[in-house]
Design a protein around this motif. Structure first.
Motif, mmCIF file in Angstrom:
data_model
loop_
_atom_site.group_PDB
_atom_site.id
_atom_site.type_symbol
_atom_site.label_atom_id
_atom_site.label_comp_id
_atom_site.label_asym_id
_atom_site.label_seq_id
_atom_site.Cartn_x
_atom_site.Cartn_y
_atom_site.Cartn_z
ATOM 1 N N THR A 58 -5.749 -2.742 4.400
ATOM 2 C CA THR A 58 -6.493 -1.633 5.051
ATOM 3 C C THR A 58 -5.775 -0.526 5.850
ATOM 4 O OG1 THR A 58 -6.562 -3.233 7.107
ATOM 5 C CG2 THR A 58 -8.171 -3.353 5.540
ATOM 6 N N SER A 59 -4.736 -0.796 6.166
ATOM 7 C CA SER A 59 -3.832 0.510 6.774
ATOM 8 C C SER A 59 -3.683 1.561 5.854
ATOM 9 C CB SER A 59 -2.688 -0.095 7.345
ATOM 10 O OG SER A 59 -1.579 -0.721 6.436
ATOM 11 N N ASP A 101 -17.657 1.084 -1.869
ATOM 12 C CA ASP A 101 -18.993 1.203 -2.467
ATOM 13 C C ASP A 101 -18.946 1.992 -3.898
ATOM 14 O OD1 ASP A 101 -18.416 3.827 -0.043
ATOM 15 O OD2 ASP A 101 -18.244 4.388 -2.189
ATOM 16 N N ALA A 102 -17.609 1.820 -4.497
ATOM 17 C CA ALA A 102 -17.483 2.288 -5.651
ATOM 18 C C ALA A 102 -17.106 1.234 -6.542
ATOM 19 C CB ALA A 102 -16.172 3.223 -5.858
ATOM 20 N N GLY A 103 -17.382 -0.060 -5.963
ATOM 21 C CA GLY A 103 -17.435 -1.490 -6.699
ATOM 22 C C GLY A 103 -16.105 -2.327 -6.603
ATOM 23 N N ALA A 104 -15.079 -1.740 -5.941
ATOM 24 C CA ALA A 104 -14.063 -2.546 -5.810
ATOM 25 C C ALA A 104 -14.309 -3.782 -4.993
ATOM 26 C CB ALA A 104 -12.918 -1.966 -5.220
ATOM 27 N N ALA A 105 -14.020 -5.211 -5.509
ATOM 28 C CA ALA A 105 -14.412 -6.539 -4.693
ATOM 29 C C ALA A 105 -13.785 -6.401 -3.383
ATOM 30 C CB ALA A 105 -14.139 -7.614 -5.947
ATOM 31 N N THR A 106 -12.487 -6.276 -3.379
ATOM 32 C CA THR A 106 -11.851 -6.354 -2.002
ATOM 33 C C THR A 106 -10.863 -5.200 -1.650
ATOM 34 O OG1 THR A 106 -9.655 -7.297 -3.106
ATOM 35 C CG2 THR A 106 -11.431 -9.068 -2.610
ATOM 36 N N VAL A 107 -10.491 -5.191 -0.488
ATOM 37 C CA VAL A 107 -9.647 -3.899 -0.031
ATOM 38 C C VAL A 107 -8.413 -3.978 -0.718
ATOM 39 C CG1 VAL A 107 -8.654 -2.863 2.089
ATOM 40 C CG2 VAL A 107 -10.624 -4.440 2.437
ATOM 41 N N SER A 108 -7.824 -5.217 -1.077
ATOM 42 C CA SER A 108 -6.734 -4.951 -1.929
ATOM 43 C C SER A 108 -6.863 -4.461 -3.183
ATOM 44 C CB SER A 108 -5.924 -5.936 -1.780
ATOM 45 O OG SER A 108 -6.794 -7.279 -2.312
ATOM 46 N N GLY A 109 -8.123 -4.620 -3.618
ATOM 47 C CA GLY A 109 -8.431 -4.067 -4.907
ATOM 48 C C GLY A 109 -8.636 -2.712 -5.212
ATOM 49 N N GLU A 110 -8.516 -1.809 -4.105
ATOM 50 C CA GLU A 110 -8.655 -0.560 -4.033
ATOM 51 C C GLU A 110 -7.351 0.200 -3.872
ATOM 52 O OE1 GLU A 110 -10.707 0.005 -0.394
ATOM 53 O OE2 GLU A 110 -12.172 -1.236 -0.860
ATOM 54 N N ILE A 111 -6.241 -0.512 -4.216
ATOM 55 C CA ILE A 111 -4.822 0.118 -4.096
ATOM 56 C C ILE A 111 -4.133 0.250 -5.363
ATOM 57 C CG2 ILE A 111 -2.838 -0.170 -2.893
ATOM 58 C CD1 ILE A 111 -4.708 -0.149 -0.885
ATOM 59 N N SER A 112 -3.726 1.643 -5.527
ATOM 60 C CA SER A 112 -2.847 2.049 -6.798
ATOM 61 C C SER A 112 -1.626 2.609 -6.217
ATOM 62 C CB SER A 112 -3.773 2.902 -7.701
ATOM 63 O OG SER A 112 -5.032 2.424 -8.006
ATOM 64 N N LEU A 113 -0.472 2.497 -7.172
ATOM 65 C CA LEU A 113 0.791 2.625 -6.836
ATOM 66 C C LEU A 113 1.110 3.843 -7.862
ATOM 67 C CD1 LEU A 113 2.619 -0.474 -6.815
ATOM 68 C CD2 LEU A 113 1.459 0.566 -4.900
ATOM 69 N N PHE A 114 1.856 4.900 -6.886
ATOM 70 C CA PHE A 114 2.148 6.244 -7.889
ATOM 71 C C PHE A 114 3.547 6.562 -7.477
ATOM 72 C CE2 PHE A 114 -2.522 6.478 -6.944
ATOM 73 C CZ PHE A 114 -2.978 6.826 -7.985
ATOM 74 N N GLY A 142 -2.511 -1.931 -7.983
ATOM 75 C CA GLY A 142 -1.333 -2.097 -7.302
ATOM 76 C C GLY A 142 -1.043 -3.071 -6.372
ATOM 77 N N TRP A 143 -2.036 -3.929 -5.616
ATOM 78 C CA TRP A 143 -1.709 -4.553 -4.600
ATOM 79 C C TRP A 143 -0.736 -5.807 -4.948
ATOM 80 C CZ3 TRP A 143 -1.434 -4.929 0.177
ATOM 81 C CH2 TRP A 143 -1.293 -6.083 0.993
ATOM 82 N N PRO A 144 -1.017 -6.518 -6.103
ATOM 83 C CA PRO A 144 0.090 -7.446 -6.555
ATOM 84 C C PRO A 144 1.650 -7.199 -6.457
ATOM 85 C CG PRO A 144 -1.737 -7.680 -7.990
ATOM 86 C CD PRO A 144 -1.863 -6.261 -7.216
ATOM 87 N N LEU A 145 1.762 -5.762 -7.143
ATOM 88 C CA LEU A 145 3.086 -5.240 -7.261
ATOM 89 C C LEU A 145 3.651 -5.004 -5.753
ATOM 90 C CD1 LEU A 145 2.479 -2.888 -10.188
ATOM 91 C CD2 LEU A 145 3.883 -4.691 -10.255
ATOM 92 N N LEU A 146 2.663 -4.344 -4.876
ATOM 93 C CA LEU A 146 3.041 -3.929 -3.712
ATOM 94 C C LEU A 146 3.433 -5.124 -2.717
ATOM 95 C CD1 LEU A 146 3.470 -1.571 -1.539
ATOM 96 C CD2 LEU A 146 1.073 -1.993 -0.929
ATOM 97 N N ALA A 147 2.729 -6.161 -2.853
ATOM 98 C CA ALA A 147 2.824 -7.462 -2.142
ATOM 99 C C ALA A 147 4.320 -8.017 -2.523
ATOM 100 C CB ALA A 147 1.734 -8.507 -2.434
ATOM 101 N N ARG A 148 4.624 -7.973 -3.916
ATOM 102 C CA ARG A 148 5.818 -8.590 -4.417
ATOM 103 C C ARG A 148 6.917 -7.579 -3.914
ATOM 104 N NH1 ARG A 148 9.066 -11.213 -5.798
ATOM 105 N NH2 ARG A 148 9.697 -12.159 -8.037
#
Lengths: 390, 384
Positions: free
Chosen positions: B138-139, B179-192, B236-242
């Motif tokens: 969320t941050s 509101d765009a349909g992502a199930a969880t906050v972590s499902g809204e993250i992408s990496l660039f 991106g979340w699982p990659l970021l968590a790793r």
């Protein structure tokens, strides 16, 4: 660097775990709380462990052992500690047994080791005295030569389970009073020898593991002296350092952690805040339980490699025993907070056990070298700081 | 069960220690930290040429084909030497790029990172790591909005270490909203992966007393190409968590090295400093503090190396990584405090090397999450 067990070690670990899980339920074992009934079970369990060859696991086969590695021995000790050390008479298995192996004559080994390895003979440790605790070299119990015998007079204290054991090993002064550690001999005597009187001492938690033992002209044949006359200090120090990895603290700590986890999974939390606060404390303790295991394994590995472990073993002892204290303290806050105090309540037996543990753990922190003495050893032997002025 | 280092690992450690003692002695560390100055010229290139940046990467990209254990050895020695720099970001970033299925083949960039020919900065935080694990996702407020030609970045990251020198920024952005349909906050993250010199990106130097150069990096409506995406969109979340797991292990290793050196400095002082006609190190009040420092460090060592060893074996088990950083962060606090106490007033001064470690460790304890964050991450699993 490899933290994995070999296939054989893993199989052994599982075999021990399955055996203990089957042998220790539904009865909740408690190392300290040995009433008459538990004492019988404790003895029966010792015979079972002996029959498996596990009490002398790493000893040579000729003395009733299985010649297994130190690593396997530590895996066994860890599991036994997890289950409260059922059937384990530590004074016999961890102290006098290894001392006999290192310092005993063939006749002494043949006489004593099979009884220990089979679980038939229990021992008590006769080191401390009212005036000699951390300063063990101040021992004043005297053993005077008379022909081929010694005559012992004096008093030993904190001789755990002396009221339930068959034999006691005694550190007694054979040199003059000023000789300190150079005038001590290590003598073995049956506890039913004429002139021995045992007085149990009640622990604040309600049980009687401690004893005082009085020696009044107790006759011990020279053949029961371990090591040379006046060379008992080396035997005593060897007795205290051998196989000391601290794994019994990490195993027992893991048990308290698992008990608390099971308790936390079963209760109804009053609020999310309450849950989160407890979960956070347990998380940090779970880290420490894992660390205690790694430290004990490291000491074992160093011992197997023939390295000097005095500093590391002391660190493992301080960390593991004090961790038990931290866990038991959390347990006291937590379990009594939700458990109804009625004797038939669901958590009553867990609470009673953890309450005893909370009080008993202070003994673990003090016994076998207090945390303060251990920190001296870490500083002077591990870190090579100059010895403190005496 | 084997706690020994291999011959190669011992050589790596010895080489690192010798090299840093020669090229980055305490006097250099003091200059860099107190003046927030640059590293000695050419030092980082030499570190790269020695193969240490890529030691944990596969041979196919020019790496040393080792595990995270070797990277932890290097990090420990860097911590001991107080060396700032992009080591952790390089290892973590390169491994992330290696594991991510990206639209573009990043092999040549990963090889450049291993060789030191390119530099990368991880841009995850937006004002320090939070204290609870669920707040990491969320941050992240930097938005990446999809357009016809790619994405438009809007927001900022801080602190980003050595952003001024980074050829590439690997950043975490929000690409979807609830509101765009992502199930969880972590499902809204992408990496660039964004070129550091992309026009419009602004750097602002942040005050730092740890030796690390830290920046706030702002992206005021910056257009980046579609192939800047690393991994799948919103995934991106699982990659970021790793990556965060590895960052935690490596920062724990740096703390470990720093604390070991601090204990050595402190023991030397305790042996030499005389009061009441004897060395203060012969007094139990001092000895017991030193013993506790040694225990803190021994535990940190066992947890950190176990975590490094587990990294490739049980990648989904976060326990070891969080355990290592949780303990090391708190242990470093205690070790540094004891070191200052044993040094007396001198320990409070810039003249005493302990102060250099004190400031350095203060920053390291927070980077990749402090003790509270990692305890919180573990707490989710401790009661089921």
């Amino acid at each position: 660097m490899n933290y994995e067990l070999t296939v054989e070690q893993e199989q052994f670990r599982q075999e021990v775990g399955e055996f203990l899980a089957a042998s220790c339920t539904p009865h909740e074992w408690d190392y300290w709380d040995l009433g008459p009934e538990e004492q019988l079970e404790h003895r029966a369990m010792a015979l079972k462990l002996g029959a498996k060859g596990w009490l002398g696991l790493s000893w040579p086969t000729q003395y009733g052992g299985l010649s297994r590695s130190r690593i396997e021995a530590v895996l066994l000790q860890e599991q036994l500690a997890y289950y409260g050390n059922p059937g384990v008479n530590r004074a016999a298995v961890s102290l006098i047994g290894p001392a006999l192996l290192n310092f005993g004559s063939e006749a002494q080994k043949a006489q004593h080791l099979p009884g220990i390895a089979s679980g038939r003979t229990f021992w008590s440790q006769g080191f401390s005295e009212p005036g000699a605790g951390s300063d063990l070299a101040a021992v004043s119990t005297r053993a005077v030569r008379e022909g081929s015998d010694y005559i012992i007079n004096g008093q030993k204290i904190w001789t755990s389970f002396a009221n339930k054991a068959e034999w006691i090993f005694v550190l007694a002064r054979t040199g003059d009073t000023a000789s300190r550690h150079k005038g001590l001999s290590y003598l073995l005597t049956p506890l039913d020898a004429p002139g021995i009187r045992v007085r149990p001492i009640r622990h604040m938690a309600g049980f009687q593991p401690f004893c005082e033992v009085f020696f009044d002209d107790v006759r011990v044949p020279e053949a029961q002296r371990l090591g040379a006359e006046n060379a008992g200090w080396a035997v005593a120090m060897g007795t205290l350092s051998d196989e000391r990895s601290g794994v019994e603290y990490s195993g027992a700590s893991r048990r308290i952690l698992h008990d608390l986890q099971a308790y936390c999974a079963a209760i109804r939390w009053r609020s999310q805040r309450e849950h989160d606060g407890v979960a956070n404390r347990l998380a940090r303790l779970a880290v420490e339980v894992e660390a205690a295991r790694l430290m004990a394994y490291r000491v074992t590995w160093m011992q197997a490699a023939g390295e000097d472990v005095s500093g590391h073993a002391a660190m493992s002892k301080v960390f593991g025993s004090e961790l038990m204290g931290r866990l038991a303290a959390v347990a006291m806050q937590l379990v009594s907070s939700h458990a109804p105090l009625a004797p038939a309540g669901r958590w009553a037996s867990l609470e009673a056990r953890l309450r005893r543990e909370y009080m008993a753990v202070l003994g673990r922190i003090t016994a076998a070298g207090s945390s303060e003495i251990m920190r001296n050893i870490i500083a002077t032997r591990g870190l090579r700081l100059p010895a403190s002025p005496r | 069960m084997d706690f020994s280092e291999t011959l190669e690992q011992r050589l790596l450690r010895d080489n690192c220690r010798t090299f840093f003692m020669r090229r980055y002695p305490a006097a250099e560390a003091r200059r860099v930290q107190l003046a927030n100055d640059a590293l000695p010229s050419g030092l980082w290139d030499e570190v790269a040429a020695l193969g240490w940046l890529g030691c944990a990467l596969p041979e196919a990209v020019g790496g040393g084909d080792c595990t995270l254990v070797e990277a932890v050895i290097v990090a420990e020695e860097m911590g001991r030497a107080l060396l700032p720099g992009a080591f952790i970001d390089t290892v973590v970033g390169a491994k992330l790029l290696l594991e991510a299925a990206a639209p573009l083949d990043r092999t040549s960039l990963i090889a450049d990172l291993a060789a030191g020919a390119a530099t990368i900065a991880m841009a995850i935080e937006e004002g320090q790591w939070p204290l609870a694990a669920e707040d990491i996702a969320t941050s992240i407020g930097l938005r990446a909005i999809r357009t016809g030609e790619g994405f438009v970045l809007d927001g900022s990251k801080s602190p980003v270490l050595h952003a001024d020198k980074a050829d590439w920024l690997l950043l975490a952005a929000r690409t979807a909203s609830a509101d765009a349909g992502a199930a969880t906050v972590s499902g809204e993250i992408s990496l660039f992966l964004v070129a550091g010199d992309t026009p419009g990106i602004r750097h602002e130097a942040l005050p730092s007393d740890s030796g690390e150069k830290a920046f706030a990096v702002t992206f005021p409506g910056i257009t980046i190409p579609a192939d800047a995406l690393i991994g799948e969109l919103h995934q991106g979340w699982p990659l970021l968590a790793r990556a965060a797991q590895r960052g935690a292990i490596l920062s724990a290793a740096m703390l470990l090295g720093a604390c070991e050196r601090v204990l050595e400095i402190t023991l030397e002082h305790a042996r030499n400093r005389k009061q009441f006609g004897k060395p203060i190190g012969s007094l139990q009040a001092i000895q017991h503090r030193c013993a506790d420092m040694a225990i803190d460090i021994a535990v940190a060592r066992d947890l950190t190396y176990k975590a490094a060893w587990s990294d490739a074996r049980t990648p989904d088990d976060r326990f070891d990584a969080s355990a290592a950083k949780c303990w090391s962060s708190d242990a470093a606090e205690r070790v540094l405090n004891s070191a200052v106490r044993i040094h007396g007033a001198m320990g409070l001064t810039d003249e005493c090397d302990v102060s250099l470690y004190f400031r350095h460790c203060l920053a390291l304890r927070r980077s990749w999450g402090g003790a509270d964050l990692h305890a919180d991450a573990l707490a989710a699993a401790v009661i089921r």
